[in-house]
Write a protein that holds these residues in place. Sequence first.
Motif, PDB file in Angstrom:
ATOM      1  N   PRO A 288      10.891 129.870  -8.340  1.00  0.00           N
ATOM      2  CA  PRO A 288      12.163 130.011  -9.050  1.00  0.00           C
ATOM      3  C   PRO A 288      13.249 130.714  -8.234  1.00  0.00           C
ATOM      4  O   PRO A 288      14.431 130.489  -8.461  1.00  0.00           O
ATOM      5  CB  PRO A 288      11.805 130.843 -10.277  1.00  0.00           C
ATOM      6  N   GLU A 289      12.858 131.526  -7.264  1.00  0.00           N
ATOM      7  CA  GLU A 289      13.851 132.244  -6.459  1.00  0.00           C
ATOM      8  C   GLU A 289      14.658 131.293  -5.576  1.00  0.00           C
ATOM      9  O   GLU A 289      15.760 131.624  -5.144  1.00  0.00           O
ATOM     10  CB  GLU A 289      13.173 133.291  -5.553  1.00  0.00           C
ATOM     11  N   VAL A 290      14.093 130.127  -5.304  1.00  0.00           N
ATOM     12  CA  VAL A 290      14.753 129.167  -4.424  1.00  0.00           C
ATOM     13  C   VAL A 290      16.110 128.756  -4.988  1.00  0.00           C
ATOM     14  O   VAL A 290      17.082 128.633  -4.247  1.00  0.00           O
ATOM     15  CB  VAL A 290      13.855 127.927  -4.204  1.00  0.00           C
ATOM     16  N   THR A 291      16.190 128.581  -6.287  1.00  0.00           N
ATOM     17  CA  THR A 291      17.462 128.130  -6.872  1.00  0.00           C
ATOM     18  C   THR A 291      18.556 129.169  -6.695  1.00  0.00           C
ATOM     19  O   THR A 291      19.701 128.808  -6.434  1.00  0.00           O
ATOM     20  CB  THR A 291      17.309 127.811  -8.367  1.00  0.00           C
ATOM     21  N   LYS A 292      18.193 130.436  -6.816  1.00  0.00           N
ATOM     22  CA  LYS A 292      19.206 131.487  -6.644  1.00  0.00           C
ATOM     23  C   LYS A 292      19.720 131.509  -5.209  1.00  0.00           C
ATOM     24  O   LYS A 292      20.926 131.543  -4.971  1.00  0.00           O
ATOM     25  CB  LYS A 292      18.625 132.849  -7.024  1.00  0.00           C
ATOM     26  N   THR A 293      18.803 131.483  -4.259  1.00  0.00           N
ATOM     27  CA  THR A 293      19.231 131.518  -2.855  1.00  0.00           C
ATOM     28  C   THR A 293      19.944 130.222  -2.481  1.00  0.00           C
ATOM     29  O   THR A 293      20.926 130.254  -1.737  1.00  0.00           O
ATOM     30  CB  THR A 293      18.033 131.744  -1.919  1.00  0.00           C
ATOM     31  N   GLU A 294      19.458 129.098  -2.998  1.00  0.00           N
ATOM     32  CA  GLU A 294      20.104 127.817  -2.706  1.00  0.00           C
ATOM     33  C   GLU A 294      21.529 127.805  -3.255  1.00  0.00           C
ATOM     34  O   GLU A 294      22.450 127.342  -2.584  1.00  0.00           O
ATOM     35  CB  GLU A 294      19.298 126.662  -3.301  1.00  0.00           C
ATOM     36  N   PHE A 295      21.718 128.319  -4.446  1.00  0.00           N
ATOM     37  CA  PHE A 295      23.057 128.371  -5.043  1.00  0.00           C
ATOM     38  C   PHE A 295      23.986 129.235  -4.195  1.00  0.00           C
ATOM     39  O   PHE A 295      25.126 128.867  -3.919  1.00  0.00           O
ATOM     40  CB  PHE A 295      22.989 128.893  -6.479  1.00  0.00           C
ATOM     41  N   TYR A 296      23.492 130.382  -3.768  1.00  0.00           N
ATOM     42  CA  TYR A 296      24.296 131.292  -2.950  1.00  0.00           C
ATOM     43  C   TYR A 296      24.699 130.620  -1.638  1.00  0.00           C
ATOM     44  O   TYR A 296      25.876 130.576  -1.277  1.00  0.00           O
ATOM     45  CB  TYR A 296      23.525 132.588  -2.681  1.00  0.00           C
ATOM     46  N   PHE A 297      23.696 130.109  -0.917  1.00  0.00           N
ATOM     47  CA  PHE A 297      23.981 129.498   0.373  1.00  0.00           C
ATOM     48  C   PHE A 297      24.828 128.235   0.222  1.00  0.00           C
ATOM     49  O   PHE A 297      25.738 128.001   1.017  1.00  0.00           O
ATOM     50  CB  PHE A 297      22.677 129.162   1.108  1.00  0.00           C
ATOM     51  N   ALA A 298      24.526 127.424  -0.773  1.00  0.00           N
ATOM     52  CA  ALA A 298      25.262 126.169  -0.952  1.00  0.00           C
ATOM     53  C   ALA A 298      26.733 126.430  -1.253  1.00  0.00           C
ATOM     54  O   ALA A 298      27.605 125.730  -0.726  1.00  0.00           O
ATOM     55  CB  ALA A 298      24.627 125.351  -2.068  1.00  0.00           C
ATOM     56  N   SER A 299      27.012 127.427  -2.066  1.00  0.00           N
ATOM     57  CA  SER A 299      28.417 127.727  -2.371  1.00  0.00           C
ATOM     58  C   SER A 299      29.136 128.250  -1.126  1.00  0.00           C
ATOM     59  O   SER A 299      30.291 127.901  -0.871  1.00  0.00           O
ATOM     60  CB  SER A 299      28.526 128.717  -3.521  1.00  0.00           C
ATOM     61  N   LEU A 300      28.460 129.073  -0.345  1.00  0.00           N
ATOM     62  CA  LEU A 300      29.040 129.594   0.891  1.00  0.00           C
ATOM     63  C   LEU A 300      29.304 128.456   1.887  1.00  0.00           C
ATOM     64  O   LEU A 300      30.383 128.381   2.491  1.00  0.00           O
ATOM     65  CB  LEU A 300      28.105 130.638   1.506  1.00  0.00           C
ATOM     66  N   ILE A 301      28.352 127.570   2.027  1.00  0.00           N
ATOM     67  CA  ILE A 301      28.495 126.435   2.946  1.00  0.00           C
ATOM     68  C   ILE A 301      29.607 125.502   2.473  1.00  0.00           C
ATOM     69  O   ILE A 301      30.432 125.042   3.272  1.00  0.00           O
ATOM     70  CB  ILE A 301      27.154 125.678   3.089  1.00  0.00           C
ATOM     71  N   GLU A 302      29.648 125.246   1.198  1.00  0.00           N
ATOM     72  CA  GLU A 302      30.684 124.364   0.653  1.00  0.00           C
ATOM     73  C   GLU A 302      32.085 124.930   0.901  1.00  0.00           C
ATOM     74  O   GLU A 302      33.014 124.202   1.265  1.00  0.00           O
ATOM     75  CB  GLU A 302      30.459 124.165  -0.844  1.00  0.00           C
ATOM     76  N   GLU A 303      32.204 126.223   0.746  1.00  0.00           N
ATOM     77  CA  GLU A 303      33.482 126.897   0.999  1.00  0.00           C
ATOM     78  C   GLU A 303      33.899 126.712   2.461  1.00  0.00           C
ATOM     79  O   GLU A 303      35.053 126.392   2.755  1.00  0.00           O
ATOM     80  CB  GLU A 303      33.303 128.389   0.678  1.00  0.00           C
ATOM     81  N   GLN A 304      32.958 126.909   3.377  1.00  0.00           N
ATOM     82  CA  GLN A 304      33.270 126.791   4.798  1.00  0.00           C
ATOM     83  C   GLN A 304      33.530 125.336   5.201  1.00  0.00           C
ATOM     84  O   GLN A 304      34.350 125.070   6.077  1.00  0.00           O
ATOM     85  CB  GLN A 304      32.148 127.389   5.642  1.00  0.00           C
ATOM     86  N   VAL A 305      32.852 124.405   4.559  1.00  0.00           N
ATOM     87  CA  VAL A 305      33.090 122.988   4.855  1.00  0.00           C
ATOM     88  C   VAL A 305      34.502 122.597   4.437  1.00  0.00           C
ATOM     89  O   VAL A 305      35.198 121.871   5.158  1.00  0.00           O
ATOM     90  CB  VAL A 305      32.031 122.094   4.160  1.00  0.00           C
ATOM     91  N   GLU A 306      34.951 123.079   3.283  1.00  0.00           N
ATOM     92  CA  GLU A 306      36.321 122.810   2.854  1.00  0.00           C
ATOM     93  C   GLU A 306      37.330 123.395   3.835  1.00  0.00           C
ATOM     94  O   GLU A 306      38.331 122.770   4.174  1.00  0.00           O
ATOM     95  CB  GLU A 306      36.571 123.367   1.441  1.00  0.00           C
ATOM     96  N   GLN A 307      37.054 124.604   4.295  1.00  0.00           N
ATOM     97  CA  GLN A 307      37.926 125.240   5.283  1.00  0.00           C
ATOM     98  C   GLN A 307      37.940 124.413   6.573  1.00  0.00           C
ATOM     99  O   GLN A 307      38.986 124.210   7.179  1.00  0.00           O
ATOM    100  CB  GLN A 307      37.450 126.664   5.557  1.00  0.00           C
ATOM    101  N   LEU A 308      36.776 123.909   6.965  1.00  0.00           N
ATOM    102  CA  LEU A 308      36.671 123.084   8.166  1.00  0.00           C
ATOM    103  C   LEU A 308      37.482 121.796   8.014  1.00  0.00           C
ATOM    104  O   LEU A 308      38.217 121.399   8.927  1.00  0.00           O
ATOM    105  CB  LEU A 308      35.198 122.758   8.441  1.00  0.00           C
ATOM    106  N   LYS A 309      37.385 121.162   6.883  1.00  0.00           N
ATOM    107  CA  LYS A 309      38.132 119.920   6.641  1.00  0.00           C
ATOM    108  C   LYS A 309      39.639 120.183   6.648  1.00  0.00           C
ATOM    109  O   LYS A 309      40.411 119.333   7.096  1.00  0.00           O
ATOM    110  CB  LYS A 309      37.712 119.286   5.318  1.00  0.00           C
ATOM    111  N   ASN A 310      40.047 121.332   6.145  1.00  0.00           N
ATOM    112  CA  ASN A 310      41.472 121.674   6.142  1.00  0.00           C
ATOM    113  C   ASN A 310      42.000 121.938   7.549  1.00  0.00           C
ATOM    114  O   ASN A 310      43.195 121.794   7.795  1.00  0.00           O
ATOM    115  CB  ASN A 310      41.738 122.892   5.254  1.00  0.00           C
ATOM    116  N   GLU A 311      41.134 122.337   8.467  1.00  0.00           N
ATOM    117  CA  GLU A 311      41.530 122.645   9.842  1.00  0.00           C
ATOM    118  C   GLU A 311      41.546 121.398  10.728  1.00  0.00           C
ATOM    119  O   GLU A 311      41.861 121.487  11.913  1.00  0.00           O
ATOM    120  CB  GLU A 311      40.574 123.683  10.461  1.00  0.00           C
ATOM    121  N   LYS A 312      41.232 120.248  10.174  1.00  0.00           N
ATOM    122  CA  LYS A 312      41.139 119.026  10.973  1.00  0.00           C
ATOM    123  C   LYS A 312      42.530 118.577  11.423  1.00  0.00           C
ATOM    124  O   LYS A 312      43.423 118.361  10.621  1.00  0.00           O
ATOM    125  CB  LYS A 312      40.462 117.919  10.166  1.00  0.00           C
ATOM    126  N   THR A 313      42.695 118.482  12.725  1.00  0.00           N
ATOM    127  CA  THR A 313      43.932 118.005  13.347  1.00  0.00           C
ATOM    128  C   THR A 313      43.536 116.964  14.387  1.00  0.00           C
ATOM    129  O   THR A 313      42.334 116.795  14.673  1.00  0.00           O
ATOM    130  CB  THR A 313      44.685 119.172  14.036  1.00  0.00           C
TER     131      THR A 313
END
Length: 187
Positions: free
Chosen positions: A87-112
């Motif tokens: 059950p702990e996997v979902t908590k860590t997965e949620f944390y990491f996935a949200s962090l990664i998603e945030e950085q991916v959006e930032q990466l897409k915004n930096e695309k030139t």
Amino acid sequence: MKEKDNIEELFERLNKDFDFESPEGNHEQRFLEKLNQSKGVVSLQKKKRNWLRPLSIAASVVLLCVLGLQFFTNQPTIKEQVVEISPEVTKTEFYFASLIEEQVEQLKNEKTPETARLVDDTLLQLNKLDGDYKKLEQELVNGGNSKIILNAMIINFQTRIDLLKEVLNNIEDIKNLKSYNDANFTI
């Protein structure tokens, strides 16, 4: 003339008894078959069979069976099975996935145009790492060594985060270098 009057009276009297309905389809064919049978003539033409009705009934039965089996044998998804194992996997997965998603959006915004190749390659690498993560989930469900697999899952998330941080730093360096070059070349 008397006969015509009698015929007209006969038609008027029998008018209600006349059949005005059209015969069903293939009426002529059925009539000829009955006529030939009564005379003892054998037809060489084979009767056409209509397979559409039995096939549609069979297809309906098969469809109902498949839907019934799917409804009654509802298998839990891999995510649900992983949650049952750890059950702990979902908590860590949620944390990491949200962090990664945030950085991916930032990466897409930096695309030139200067960074497009770097961003596209990074997104491709992230997709590969996501595929690896799904394989790890499947191995965990299949009964592999859960401690080692859970550790590998966390390392996978950390690798994705490190990759994103490094690429974002490289993009920042590219932007700084470009602005430095632009400042040097102005007259």
